[in-house]
Design an enzyme around this catalytic site. Sequence first.
Site, PDB file in Angstrom:
ATOM      1  CD1 TRP A  33       0.213   0.142   3.918  1.00 49.61           C
ATOM      2  CD2 TRP A  33       0.117  -1.464   3.035  1.00 49.61           C
ATOM      3  NE1 TRP A  33       0.858  -0.088   4.786  1.00 49.61           N
ATOM      4  CE2 TRP A  33       0.103  -1.303   4.367  1.00 49.61           C
ATOM      5  CE3 TRP A  33      -1.073  -2.920   2.898  1.00 49.61           C
ATOM      6  CZ2 TRP A  33       0.706  -2.258   4.981  1.00 49.61           C
ATOM      7  CZ3 TRP A  33      -0.233  -4.096   3.861  1.00 49.61           C
ATOM      8  CH2 TRP A  33       0.463  -4.067   4.858  1.00 49.61           C
ATOM      9  NE  ARG A  34       5.410   2.460   4.006  1.00 48.30           N
ATOM     10  CZ  ARG A  34       6.480   1.553   5.302  1.00 48.30           C
ATOM     11  NH1 ARG A  34       7.417   2.237   4.894  1.00 48.30           N
ATOM     12  NH2 ARG A  34       5.672   2.399   6.213  1.00 48.30           N
ATOM     13  CD  GLU A  50      -2.933   3.599   8.214  1.00 47.74           C
ATOM     14  OE1 GLU A  50      -2.920   2.870  10.015  1.00 47.74           O
ATOM     15  OE2 GLU A  50      -1.264   3.321   8.007  1.00 47.74           O
ATOM     16  CD  GLN A  55      -7.011  -3.988  18.051  1.00 46.88           C
ATOM     17  OE1 GLN A  55      -6.752  -4.055  19.101  1.00 46.88           O
ATOM     18  NE2 GLN A  55      -8.089  -2.508  18.621  1.00 46.88           N
ATOM     19  CB  THR A  56      -5.094  -7.064  11.772  1.00 48.68           C
ATOM     20  OG1 THR A  56      -6.217  -6.491  12.409  1.00 48.68           O
ATOM     21  CG2 THR A  56      -4.506  -8.231  11.022  1.00 48.68           C
ATOM     22  CG  LEU A  93      -8.466  -8.766   8.490  1.00 52.01           C
ATOM     23  CD1 LEU A  93      -6.849  -9.940   8.506  1.00 52.01           C
ATOM     24  CD2 LEU A  93      -8.627  -7.940   7.318  1.00 52.01           C
ATOM     25  CE1 TYR A  95     -10.306  -6.879  18.056  1.00 55.86           C
ATOM     26  CE2 TYR A  95      -8.991  -7.436  16.459  1.00 55.86           C
ATOM     27  CZ  TYR A  95      -9.110  -7.055  17.513  1.00 55.86           C
ATOM     28  OH  TYR A  95      -8.117  -7.631  19.043  1.00 55.86           O
ATOM     29  CE1 TYR A 130      -1.480   5.258  13.345  1.00 54.15           C
ATOM     30  CE2 TYR A 130      -3.044   3.779  12.951  1.00 54.15           C
ATOM     31  CZ  TYR A 130      -1.967   4.658  12.576  1.00 54.15           C
ATOM     32  OH  TYR A 130      -1.560   3.644  11.828  1.00 54.15           O
ATOM     33  CG  ASP A 148       1.417   3.087  14.767  1.00 59.75           C
ATOM     34  OD1 ASP A 148       2.439   3.160  15.514  1.00 59.75           O
ATOM     35  OD2 ASP A 148       1.769   2.254  13.855  1.00 59.75           O
ATOM     36  CB  CYS A 210      18.216   2.916  16.915  1.00 62.27           C
ATOM     37  SG  CYS A 210      16.825   3.914  17.267  1.00 62.27           S
ATOM     38  CB  CYS A 216      17.375   6.863  23.370  1.00 61.52           C
ATOM     39  SG  CYS A 216      15.566   5.799  23.630  1.00 61.52           S
TER      40      CYS A 216
HETATM   41 FE1  SF4 Z   1      16.461   2.998  19.890  1.00 63.92          FE
HETATM   42 FE2  SF4 Z   1      15.069   4.277  21.979  1.00 63.92          FE
HETATM   43 FE3  SF4 Z   1      14.010   2.472  20.781  1.00 63.92          FE
HETATM   44 FE4  SF4 Z   1      16.297   1.182  22.126  1.00 63.92          FE
HETATM   45  S1  SF4 Z   1      14.755   1.725  22.823  1.00 63.92           S
HETATM   46  S2  SF4 Z   1      15.769   1.045  19.851  1.00 63.92           S
HETATM   47  S3  SF4 Z   1      16.977   3.081  21.198  1.00 63.92           S
HETATM   48  S4  SF4 Z   1      14.522   3.977  20.104  1.00 63.92           S
END
Ligand code: SF4
Length: 390
Positions: A33-34, A50, A55-56, A93, A95, A130, A148, A210, A216
């Site tokens: 769908w992208r 969407e 829920q799936t 599917l 719901y 959402y 989400d 990440c 983070c």
């Molecule tokens: Fe990235 Fe933080 Fe998630 Fe670890 S906890 S994957 S650093 S967003």
Amino acid sequence: MQNNHIPPAPIAPADFQRALLHWYDGARRDLPWRAGPGEKPDPYKVWLSEIMLQQTTVKAVIPYFETFVTRWPTAEALAAASRDEVLAAWAGLGYYSRARNLYACAQAAARRGFPSSEAALRALPGVGAYTAAAIAAIAFDEPAAVVDGNVERVVARLFAVGEPLPAAKPAIRKLAATLTPKDRPGDYAQAMMDLGATICTPRSPSCLVCPVRRFCVAAAEGDARRFPVKAPKTAKPVRRGDAFVIVRREGSDPHILLRRRKDKGLLGGMMEVPCSEWAADAHKAASAPDGTWRYGRTVQHTFTHFHLEMRVLAAHHDAVRPAAEAFGGDWAAIANLSAFALPAVMKKAVASGLEALGVEHPGVRPSPKAAQKSSDVDIIRKRISRMPPR
Ligand code: SF4
């Protein structure tokens, strides 16, 4: 996960967005769908995906999405289908109110065109906060904050939100809004979803690779999995009931008694075999009309708010004729069952009942052993109560 004990700097949204979008440009998931890079998204595909994804999982949705867009490539085509066709294509599917709302939405879109703002999308049947934000951002590049479950988890970890869910939802939404860009909001929303689905996963976040690790707090504290904090779960109640699988032979072509559930409520508008009430009180549920029935395997099924244990009683029509008439409904050819909108729980009941009767249908192979076992427990029930059609 590594604990470097260096607290991250407060998140500068522009830096965060840049890091995330840079990663997304190289690592985006290829989903049916992208739109591809530089392509204009198709609002119908975005909307359909969407609704299906509520829920799936993505994996479960892909074959359904492909069936729908092949069969109904536009909202107008979907609106021109019958509701039964749409419900039957949706069967499995879950719901099912989503399918009814999908159909109602398609009709509204066919009449008035597809709304493009978050506020107007929100007014469509079955489109919540959402979904409206996601469609507005992805299909129309509106800078809506899309939150989400995946995004909720990522944001809870980025800011180490200590308040448990679901009470923390409004705070997480506000934090998510502070990060949402005006530029490329659709790509940003999908990047956050992809990050949550592929890197910042629920049980084993890959913090070392990440792209936003330096922002983070949870990763800096070395305890990403602690977030989002969740309130203790309460056990789901159990409800019990009976399902009645009744088979009639028309020549060599067996038919099964089906009826339609009420439009409102659980599995609304879907087909079912006749069922008793699903009640917490086992005595209330334990009732069967007159006739000679065989027991099938008890069906277990989990809905959002309760577990269901459903006894399956199966019979040939001649053995329970007055009960069958009292149930109402219509006879459906067993060879043609896939054309009916039978939800998963009803498919399980049908399979169990046919197995007990030794009747084959595509996808259900009765084991001779099981059929023999069932016939050993043939029961003759005096009427305890008559089931009104639901
Ligand atoms: Fe990235 Fe933080 Fe998630 Fe670890 S906890 S994957 S650093 S967003």
